[in-house]
Design a protein around this motif. Sequence first.
Motif, PDB file in Angstrom:
ATOM      1  N   ASP A  81       0.822  -1.216   0.000  1.00  0.00           N
ATOM      2  CA  ASP A  81       0.000   0.000   0.000  1.00  0.00           C
ATOM      3  C   ASP A  81       0.856   1.267   0.000  1.00  0.00           C
ATOM      4  N   SER A  82       2.080   1.168  -0.622  1.00  0.00           N
ATOM      5  CA  SER A  82       2.986   2.310  -0.736  1.00  0.00           C
ATOM      6  C   SER A  82       3.308   2.572  -2.207  1.00  0.00           C
ATOM      7  N   THR A  83       3.671   3.821  -2.522  1.00  0.00           N
ATOM      8  CA  THR A  83       4.054   4.223  -3.880  1.00  0.00           C
ATOM      9  C   THR A  83       5.473   4.779  -3.839  1.00  0.00           C
ATOM     10  N   LYS A  84       6.343   4.185  -4.606  1.00  0.00           N
ATOM     11  CA  LYS A  84       7.750   4.618  -4.570  1.00  0.00           C
ATOM     12  C   LYS A  84       7.955   5.854  -5.444  1.00  0.00           C
ATOM     13  N   ASP A  85       8.996   6.584  -5.111  1.00  0.00           N
ATOM     14  CA  ASP A  85       9.353   7.781  -5.899  1.00  0.00           C
ATOM     15  C   ASP A  85      10.826   8.093  -5.667  1.00  0.00           C
ATOM     16  N   PHE A  86      11.601   8.121  -6.727  1.00  0.00           N
ATOM     17  CA  PHE A  86      13.005   8.525  -6.626  1.00  0.00           C
ATOM     18  C   PHE A  86      13.105  10.047  -6.653  1.00  0.00           C
ATOM     19  N   PRO A  87      14.017  10.617  -5.856  1.00  0.00           N
ATOM     20  CA  PRO A  87      14.240  12.063  -5.957  1.00  0.00           C
ATOM     21  C   PRO A  87      14.682  12.416  -7.381  1.00  0.00           C
ATOM     22  N   GLU A  88      14.170  13.507  -7.876  1.00  0.00           N
ATOM     23  CA  GLU A  88      14.535  13.928  -9.222  1.00  0.00           C
ATOM     24  C   GLU A  88      15.921  14.558  -9.202  1.00  0.00           C
ATOM     25  N   GLU A  89      16.832  13.987  -9.967  1.00  0.00           N
ATOM     26  CA  GLU A  89      18.196  14.525 -10.016  1.00  0.00           C
ATOM     27  C   GLU A  89      18.258  15.712 -10.963  1.00  0.00           C
ATOM     28  N   THR A  90      19.196  16.604 -10.677  1.00  0.00           N
ATOM     29  CA  THR A  90      19.365  17.790 -11.514  1.00  0.00           C
ATOM     30  C   THR A  90      19.885  17.394 -12.884  1.00  0.00           C
ATOM     31  N   ALA A  91      19.261  17.917 -13.895  1.00  0.00           N
ATOM     32  CA  ALA A  91      19.712  17.697 -15.268  1.00  0.00           C
ATOM     33  C   ALA A  91      20.013  19.048 -15.905  1.00  0.00           C
ATOM     34  N   ALA A  92      20.942  19.041 -16.825  1.00  0.00           N
ATOM     35  CA  ALA A  92      21.263  20.264 -17.555  1.00  0.00           C
ATOM     36  C   ALA A  92      20.060  20.725 -18.357  1.00  0.00           C
ATOM     37  N   PRO A  93      19.955  22.018 -18.623  1.00  0.00           N
ATOM     38  CA  PRO A  93      18.852  22.508 -19.462  1.00  0.00           C
ATOM     39  C   PRO A  93      18.815  21.766 -20.800  1.00  0.00           C
ATOM     40  N   LYS A  94      17.639  21.565 -21.320  1.00  0.00           N
ATOM     41  CA  LYS A  94      17.479  20.846 -22.581  1.00  0.00           C
ATOM     42  C   LYS A  94      18.267  21.530 -23.695  1.00  0.00           C
ATOM     43  N   GLY A  95      19.042  20.739 -24.399  1.00  0.00           N
ATOM     44  CA  GLY A  95      19.826  21.258 -25.507  1.00  0.00           C
ATOM     45  C   GLY A  95      21.114  21.942 -25.107  1.00  0.00           C
ATOM     46  N   ALA A  96      21.448  21.917 -23.824  1.00  0.00           N
ATOM     47  CA  ALA A  96      22.671  22.582 -23.362  1.00  0.00           C
ATOM     48  C   ALA A  96      23.882  22.004 -24.082  1.00  0.00           C
ATOM     49  N   PRO A  97      24.802  22.846 -24.517  1.00  0.00           N
ATOM     50  CA  PRO A  97      25.948  22.346 -25.287  1.00  0.00           C
ATOM     51  C   PRO A  97      27.021  21.738 -24.413  1.00  0.00           C
ATOM     52  N   ASN A  98      27.817  20.871 -25.012  1.00  0.00           N
ATOM     53  CA  ASN A  98      29.091  20.513 -24.406  1.00  0.00           C
ATOM     54  C   ASN A  98      29.973  21.761 -24.441  1.00  0.00           C
ATOM     55  N   ILE A  99      30.913  21.836 -23.507  1.00  0.00           N
ATOM     56  CA  ILE A  99      31.831  22.977 -23.449  1.00  0.00           C
ATOM     57  C   ILE A  99      33.261  22.459 -23.539  1.00  0.00           C
ATOM     58  N   LEU A 100      33.996  22.921 -24.543  1.00  0.00           N
ATOM     59  CA  LEU A 100      35.428  22.653 -24.644  1.00  0.00           C
ATOM     60  C   LEU A 100      36.141  23.993 -24.547  1.00  0.00           C
ATOM     61  N   LEU A 101      36.799  24.229 -23.412  1.00  0.00           N
ATOM     62  CA  LEU A 101      37.532  25.470 -23.172  1.00  0.00           C
ATOM     63  C   LEU A 101      39.020  25.179 -23.298  1.00  0.00           C
ATOM     64  N   ILE A 102      39.665  25.802 -24.273  1.00  0.00           N
ATOM     65  CA  ILE A 102      41.083  25.584 -24.545  1.00  0.00           C
ATOM     66  C   ILE A 102      41.857  26.841 -24.180  1.00  0.00           C
ATOM     67  N   LEU A 103      42.947  26.664 -23.443  1.00  0.00           N
ATOM     68  CA  LEU A 103      43.819  27.783 -23.094  1.00  0.00           C
ATOM     69  C   LEU A 103      45.264  27.357 -23.281  1.00  0.00           C
ATOM     70  N   THR A 104      45.975  28.034 -24.171  1.00  0.00           N
ATOM     71  CA  THR A 104      47.412  27.793 -24.314  1.00  0.00           C
ATOM     72  C   THR A 104      48.163  28.765 -23.406  1.00  0.00           C
ATOM     73  N   ASP A 105      49.488  28.627 -23.398  1.00  0.00           N
ATOM     74  CA  ASP A 105      50.301  29.331 -22.413  1.00  0.00           C
ATOM     75  C   ASP A 105      51.375  30.168 -23.107  1.00  0.00           C
ATOM     76  N   ASP A 106      51.478  31.434 -22.737  1.00  0.00           N
ATOM     77  CA  ASP A 106      52.549  32.320 -23.230  1.00  0.00           C
ATOM     78  C   ASP A 106      52.579  32.415 -24.753  1.00  0.00           C
ATOM     79  N   VAL A 107      51.434  32.596 -25.370  1.00  0.00           N
ATOM     80  CA  VAL A 107      51.356  32.741 -26.827  1.00  0.00           C
ATOM     81  C   VAL A 107      50.835  34.140 -27.146  1.00  0.00           C
ATOM     82  N   GLY A 108      51.626  34.912 -27.878  1.00  0.00           N
ATOM     83  CA  GLY A 108      51.253  36.282 -28.190  1.00  0.00           C
ATOM     84  C   GLY A 108      50.215  36.394 -29.290  1.00  0.00           C
ATOM     85  N   PHE A 109      49.649  37.579 -29.433  1.00  0.00           N
ATOM     86  CA  PHE A 109      48.604  37.862 -30.418  1.00  0.00           C
ATOM     87  C   PHE A 109      49.067  37.549 -31.837  1.00  0.00           C
TER      88      PHE A 109
END
Length: 800
Positions: A47-75
């Motif tokens: 006589d019980s109803t189960k329910d899992f806590p809703e886990e946080t999900a990224a916004p729909k369609g959210a992009p992957n992020i690739l952040l690249i940083l090199t070192d000591d490279v001039g303009f």
Amino acid sequence: MKGIHTTILAGLSFVLGAVFAPTARAQEVLPRPEPPFKGHIGRTIKDSTKDFPEETAAPKGAPNILLILTDDVGFGASSTFGGPIPTPTFDRLAKNGLRYTQFHTCALCSPTRAALLSGRNHHSANTGIIMEGGTGFPGYNSLMSKSCGTFAEVLRQNGYNTAWYGKNHNVPDWHNSQAGPFDLWPTGLGFEYFYGFIGGDTSQWAPAIFENIKPIEPPHDDPNYFFEKDMADHTIARIRLLHAVAPNKPWLTYYSTGTAHAPHHAPKDWIARFKGQFDQGWDKVREETLARQKQLGIIPQDTKLTERSAGIESWDSLDAEHKKVYAHMMEVYAGALSYCDTQMGRVLDAIEDMGELDNTLVIYIQGDNGASAEGGHQGLLNEMAFFNATPEDFKEVEAHMDDLGGPMTFNHYPIGWAHAMDTPFQWTKQVASHFGGTRNGLVISWPARIKDKGGIRTQFHHVIDIAPTILEAVGVQSPSVLNGVPQKPIEGVSMAYTFDDAKAPSKRRTQYFEMFANRAIYNDGWIAATTPPLPPWASGKTIDIDDYKWELYDVTKDFSEADDLAAKEPKKLKELQELFWIEAAKYNVLPLDNSKLERMSVDNRPSLTRGRSLFTYYPGMVRIPEGSAPSILNKSFKVAAEVDIPAGGAEGVIVTQGGRFNGWGLYLLDGKPVFHYNNVGVHRYTVAGQDKLAPGKHAIVLDFKYDGPGLGKSGTATLKVDGKVVGEGQVTHTIPFRISADETLDIGEDTGTPVSEDYHVPFKFTGDLKKVMIELSDNKLTPTEEEEIRKAKEALSVTD
């Protein structure tokens, strides 16, 4: 000037809280409250109803992020921005996205990285200087405040997997040992996984790698091992794994290369690709780069090429031998950057193969500051020579020219090339007052969102603008409270408004710059900048903060800061000077400090070792960084080891600190005790016993008597076995400031590179090493320490 800023600061003292206090923001608190249970609990499961806590999900369609940083490279280094070095991955992204021609960094490594991660100015994030130069003021203590939470932590709590690869240089100098604390390591800043190095630089051939917080060693016997490739391999493997296991969950990958910071390392065949391509010299390369930049539309057609900064020789003034060596140094640098960029291409290929490239926001920042002039006038075989103000003989550099870029050098190119890589600007890395130190190429690619493929954007922006750009792209806000800590307002502005409108007015109207008291202030197309009293490659007495000369430029008409208008526009200059002091007070820039080498001393910061005179270590204790190790610099010290030699004899490392490019070590070689002192590879000293140690227990002592006071003075090294002197010698030049950026104190073996070429790492001790004690004789001993030393000497049969 004193009157101007004194008046301003006095007024600010009571209004800052009201004027600059953050206003209430309708932003969420992270972590979010646990969701309520939405099921039903009865007496039994029936006589019980189960329910899992809703886990946080990224916004729909959210992009992957690739952040690249090199070192000591001039303009002006990369082909993407008109430079002479082919960067095909950077080009590829630019053709599929946008190039930003007025993007800025902080002129030095750690400050730029703290600003990038937090979205706050580097002084607001307590990182007004590199980790090795921290001082006890809020803007400079190197302890990034919990009120400056990173965008990575925000994304992690919004459903992203997060990982960081490569260079860190954001762990405080006294936090980087295995004693921690670890809250300012990558895994404490919102990154679930870290694979890289903690210090300011590392050898590509023998890097000091950490996986999360665990030190690991590269394969020392693999001649083809190279960290840039290893780093790309790990990045690709994890992205593929995440895609296979959770294809709908977006990820953040921060890819932060050690290249092209010194050492300029590259595979030999990549260096060979550039043979002869820089024989024309740095003056001609600047002219060629300027022409390409105009052709590409990177800079306005009327841009002037600034004059060589004071102190840089003309190429034509050099003799044939110097030209030969210097041209090859640039070939090495080009090979390093091009190889590094190609490894990033492998990462992009992997993302494309998974079908994820279209919805991956790639932000590629070419350099965390301008090109580095720390190689000085003639370049370096060993960068640690610069950090210890030790000159290298040119004949020695020339003799080892073919070794440059390989594992036997920690090399750097001359200032002329650094200046050329910053074309068309004045100055270089460290000089925050001018664009040569702060203007870096930026490409943003996001095929699903950015439609102006190959477009150019000219809005004025700063590295603090990256974090809010990422958050807006994802569709989340910076929280008002993060992990229980109220957050400082994000000081950057999102650049997303530029994606669709090339002509949109810049939303960044004001930005200050400061490093070593070289300072500037930008406002609505004008910039006021101080003239550096000393170039970054020089040491010596500087001038009072208030005696700096100021320059003025209208950068809406003068892209390269070539025409100083200070004399013609004194009212505008004064207006901007006043604005600088307001911004400086607002963002923790004060007090200004123009000292350099003095700030590198570990005695300037909190320490795990200060006040201690006796240190006891045991075999297997390795990778203890300099900030957490006893400092033997500029003082007398003793090293005592208790060993048990087996019947067949023994050899190996007892203790080393540093490595091939700076340091010292005590070891047994062919059974004989040896002390080797290596001062940046320029001065080497060896004191050795003549006889092998007989089987049984022995006490080995190295007693070093320093001839100070002062820095880098001579000393006498005496080697004793069981109380008997077996060797003695003079060390005429000692290390004054810093042993290494990332090589460490090791007991019973040697990690990284060998202190002496007499052995090959790890050269583990093959006898029974009981323990090693290091005594710093110049420190005042407590009664407890004196008694401990007496008992230890008695146990080891040690006599003074």
